[in-house]
Enzyme design. Structure first.
Site, short mmCIF file in Angstrom:
data_model
loop_
_atom_site.label_atom_id
_atom_site.label_comp_id
_atom_site.label_asym_id
_atom_site.label_seq_id
_atom_site.Cartn_x
_atom_site.Cartn_y
_atom_site.Cartn_z
N GLN A 1 -3.06 3.73 36.61
CA GLN A 1 -1.81 4.16 35.97
C GLN A 1 -0.79 4.31 37.09
OE1 GLN A 1 -1.84 4.74 32.26
NE2 GLN A 1 -3.56 3.38 32.79
N GLY B 1 1.56 10.69 25.46
CA GLY B 1 0.81 9.61 26.09
C GLY B 1 1.65 8.77 27.05
N HIS B 2 0.98 7.91 27.76
CA HIS B 2 1.67 7.11 28.79
C HIS B 2 2.71 6.18 28.19
CE1 HIS B 2 -1.97 4.06 28.81
NE2 HIS B 2 -1.54 4.31 27.60
N ASN B 3 3.80 6.01 28.94
CA ASN B 3 4.87 5.08 28.58
C ASN B 3 5.71 5.52 27.40
OD1 ASN B 3 2.40 3.01 29.51
ND2 ASN B 3 4.36 2.77 30.51
N SER C 1 3.14 4.68 24.56
CA SER C 1 4.13 3.63 24.38
C SER C 1 5.02 3.81 23.15
CB SER C 1 3.46 2.25 24.31
OG SER C 1 2.75 2.01 25.51
#
Lengths: 349, 349, 349
Positions: free
Chosen positions: A201, A242-244, A262
Site C-alpha cells: 500500500q 478503506g483505502h483510496n 475506493s
C-alpha cells in the site's frame, strides 16, 4: 461540568455575536448549561420544542431562543434566528481550548532528522520519526506515534495514543482523538495458488484543514494513489475508511460507519451512525444516509436514503420475518389471483 | 505515492514472473501506479473492463493485461492470465518492506526474563513482559505492549501501539496493525443474585503464520480453550472476534465484522465488511458472506449468503417498510383470497 | 490454558459454595476446563444439553451439573441448581487476578500534582496528568494515559494502552481493557454558513463501581452534563457510546454495539452484538435487544426486540429482496383483489 474560567456580560455577548437582548445587559455569564441544570452565571438555549417545559422552569441566568419562544420565560434572553449555532459560538468563547505551552517532554523520542516547531508541545512517550514536520501551536499528547515523513500542520491537536503511519499529511487545525489510526495498510490482497498475496500500500492519507477524527477511527492509506479527506470533514468514533476513499469537504459521518475501499463521497453529505457503504461507489454532494443503512451501489441524486428493517417485539418479528424468504412466491400468488379474478370478471361480462 | 527505489527492466520482470512481453525489453520500471496516474518508469495493470477508457489513454511506461485486451494500447505490455496477481507480485518486488535494522531503543522496557532475538528491532517506549520471546527479524514499533509470556515468531511486524495480552502466541511473518488488541478477556459473565460475575478467561489467542490483523481489530482470548486464527488468515480493520472462535486457514474478513464467541469458521471463506456472525455457530469451508449480512445460524453448505435490506429514497422506504410489521397478516389475506377464488371458480363449474 | 496454581479439595469447594457432592471429597482440583479437554485435577460443568455426549465421555476429575444430569457420568460430581454460575465462582477462586505489587515504573511520567496511592502499581511509559487520583490496589499497565483531573478508584485494572481524558471519574473495581478510550469529545457540531462549528464538550464520563469496558470501546464525554455508566454495567469490545448517554446498573452490552448521543438505557438490559441504538431515546429497564437489531425509537415496555433481515442463499435473496421496494404496491394490489372478490361475491348472492 467544567467550571467556567471566562466571563462575559450579556451586553458584550450580544455585541460580539448579534441577537436582541431582553433583560439585564450587565448579567455576567461564565458557562453554558442545559435548561434543566443551568444556574447562576449560566446561559442555556432552546431550539427543540420538546424541551418547552424545561424552558418554562429553567433557572438559567439567561436563555438563547427564537422570537417565537421569547415569551415562554422571564429570564434574561438573547433572541436570534438559530439558537443552537449561537450557543455553539458562545460555548466556544467560554470554553476555548487550553493554551498550548511550547515544550518537548524529555521522555519524547524525536528523530534528529525531524523538524518540530519550537512553538509545538510534545507530550510524554511520544515517538516522532525521521523527516516528520510538526507545525506551530500543535499539541501532541502522550503516547502518540508518528512514522517517518509525517507532516502535521499548525494548531492541530493529537490526543493521547494516536498513531500516524509514515508519509501521511495532516492539515491545519486538525483534531485527532485517542486511538485513531491514520494510514495503516489498506486491505489489498490478490488470491493466487491457494493463498493471499499482500499488495504493498504505497499511497498516503491526506487530511485537509479543520478535519476532526473521532476516537478509534481508522483511515487506511491508499493502495497506489492517496486516501483523501477534504477540509472540514467531521468523523465520529470507530469509523473505518478503506483505502483510496475520497471524502468531500464538510461532510459529517457519525459513529461506527464503515466505508469500503475506493469509494468517493461528495461534499456536504451527512451519514448516520453504523451505516455501511460498499466499495468503488460514488455518492454525490448533499446526500443524507440514515443510520444503520447499507449502500451497495452508487447514489447519483441528492436526497435521503434508508434501508432499515423495522424493529418489533421478537414474537411479532418471528411471525413476519419468516415470509421474507418466500416473498417472490407470494408475489406470484398475487399475480395468479389477479389473473383468476380477471377471468372471472371476464366470464361475468 | 512512494518513490520507487528499486528498478527492473521489463525483460528481467518477465524472466522472473513469466508472461509475454510486447514492447521494449529494456524499459526500466521503478514503481507501480494506476492507469490514470502512471507516468515514466511506472507500470500499471488492467483487469476490470470499466477502466477500458483509462487503458486507452494511459501514459504508463508499461501495462500488465490479458490477451483479450492486448490491442487496446500501444504502450509496452506484459500479457498474462491474471494481471492483478501478477501486479501484486511485481509491486511486492518493487516495494519490499523496509529492512529491519536490529536494535533495541533505549526507552524500551524489556523484562530481564524476556528473550528478544539480537536480530529483532524494538522501538521507543515498547514494553515487553517477563518470559516473552521475540524472533529474528521481527520489528516491534513504538508503544507496543507485550504482556508476560507472549511469544512472537520471526519476521513479524507489529506497527505502533499494538497490545498483546499475556501468554498469546504469534506465528511467523505475522503483521499486526496499530491499535490491534490480541488476547483481551472474552465477554464471559454469569448472572447470579442480580449481578454479573466475571468468569476468568484462561485461554490464549494463537495466531498462525502469515496472518495479518488490521488496525484496531480485537481478538479475545479463550475462556477455557484457545481462540485460534489459522495460517494465512487476513483480517481488515475494526473486526471483533469473540473468545474461543476458530478461523480456518486463508479466510479473509473485511472491515467492521463482528464474530461472537465460540463460532467456528472454515478455511477459504470470504466475509464482507460489517457482516455480523452469531455465537456458537459453524460456517463450513468456502462460504462467502456478503457485506452487512447477519448470520444467526450455522452454514453447512458452501455458497454465497446475503441478508441485505435494499436501500431506497427515504420516502419510498417509509411507504414500503411499514408493511413488514404486518406481513403475516398480508399473507393470510392472500390465502383468504385464494380460498374465495377457489370457491367462486368451483361455483362456476 | 493457564496452569492452575491454586488447589482445593472437592470437600472444601462444596463447603465454600454449597451443592451436593457425589464422589471422593479428597480429590484435588487445580483448574477448570471444558468437558472435552478436562483431565486430571480439572473440573468441568454441564449446563447445555447439546454437550450431553461430551459429558458422557469426559475425563474431567469432577463435573458441576444439575440433579437431572447427575447420572450421566460416574466421575465425581457437584450437583447444584445453576452449574454455570457455580463454575464462574469456582473459576474465580482458582484463577484470582494477579496480586498487585505496589510500584511505580521509573519510565512512568506522573505529574507532581497527581496523587497516586502508594498501594497502586503503575507500569512503564504511563502518563498521569495533574490533579489525578489513583486509589489503593489499582493497577495501571504500560502505555495508559490519564488526562488532568482523572480520578480512578481502588482495585481497578487498566490494561495497557487505555486512554482517559481529563476530569473523568472511574469507580472502584473497574476493569478497562486495552485501547478503550474514555471521555473523548462527543460528536457535537452546529452547522452555520456552510461549515461545522465544534461545540465544546464540557461534561465528563462517570463510570460506576464494578464496570467492565472491553478492548477498543469508546465512551464519549458529555456535551454539557455527564455521560454516566452505572455500577455493574458490562461492556464488550468495540462499543461506541455517544455523549450524554446514561446506562443503567447491571446492563450488559455485547460487542460492536453503537449507541448515539443522549440515549437513556435502563437497568438489567441485555443488548446483543452489533445492535445500533439511535440518539435521544429511552429504553426502559429489563429490555432485551437481539443482535444486529436497530432501534430507531424509544422502547417503553420490557421484552425482547428484533429487526433482523433473514439470511438466505444469495440467489434466493436476489429473487425475494427486490420486492421490498414495491411492497406498498403489492399491498394495494391485494386490497384491489379483496374489493374485486367482494364485488364478485356480492354479484353472486
Amino acid at each position: 461540568m467544567q467550571e467556567g474560567t471566562h466571563a462575559y456580560r450579556l451586553a458584550e455577548i450580544v455585541q460580539r455575536f448579534g441577537g436582541e437582548l431582553l433583560g439585564d445587559p450587565d448579567v455576567v455569564i461564565t458557562q453554558v448549561a442545559t435548561l434543566e441544570t443551568a444556574g447562576p452565571g449560566q446561559i442555556s438555549f432552546f431550539s427543540n420544542s420538546r424541551y418547552r417545559r424545561q424552558l418554562e422552569h429553567t433557572r438559567a441566568e439567561a436563555v438563547i431562543l427564537t422570537q417565537d419562544a421569547a415569551d415562554a420565560t422571564q429570564r434574561s434572553r438573547i433572541v436570534c434566528q438559530d439558537p443552537y449555532a449561537y450557543f455553539a459560538r458562545l460555548s466556544a468563547l467560554l470554553n476555548p481550548p487550553a493554551t498550548v505551552v511550547p515544550a518537548i517532554h524529555p521522555s519524547a523520542v524525536i528523530d534528529p532528522a525531524a523538524h518540530v516547531s519550537p512553538k509545538a508541545s510534545i507530550g510524554p512517550c511520544v515517538a516522532i520519526g525521521p523527516r516528520c514536520e510538526v507545525g506551530d501551536g500543535t499539541l501532541i499528547e502522550a503516547g502518540c506515534v508518528l512514522g517517518a515523513g509525517v507532516r502535521v500542520g499548525r494548531d492541530c491537536r493529537l490526543y493521547a495514543n494516536v498513531t500516524i503511519y509514515h508519509d501521511c499529511i495532516i492539515g491545519e487545525r486538525v483534531i485527532l482523538h485517542s486511538g485513531a489510526v491514520i494510514g495503516a495498510d489498506g486491505f489489498g490482497l490478490a488470491w493466487e495458488n491457494g493463498r493471499w498475496n499482500k499488495i504493498p500500500q504505497i499511497g498516503r492519507v491526506v487530511l485537509g484543514d479543520d478535519v476532526e477524527v473521532g476516537a478509534n477511527t481508522t483511515i487506511d492509506r491508499g493502495a497506489l494513489d492517496d486516501t483523501v479527506i477534504e477540509e472540514g470533514v467531521k468523523l465520529d468514533n470507530q469509523i473505518q475508511i478503506g483505502h483510496n476513499c475520497h471524502i468531500g469537504a464538510h461532510t459529517a459521518i457519525a459513529g461506527c460507519v464503515g466505508i469500503a475501499g475506493s469509494t468517493r463521497i461528495g461534499r456536504y453529505c451527512r451519514i448516520g451512525g453504523s451505516a455501511m457503504i460498499g466499495g468503488h461507489l460514488e455518492i454525490v454532494d448533499g446526500v443524507e444516509i440514515s443510520g444503520a443503512t447499507t449502500i451497495p451501489k452508487s447514489i447519483l441524486k441528492p436526497g435521503t436514503y434508508t434501508s432499515l428493517y423495522p424493529v418489533s417485539a421478537h414474537r411479532e418479528w418471528l411471525k413476519n420475518a419468516s415470509h421474507l424468504r418466500h416473498l417472490d412466491e407470494v408475489i406470484k400468488r398475487v399475480r395468479d389471483l389477479e389473473r383468476s379474478i380477471a377471468e372471472l370478471q371476464g366470464n361475468k361480462q
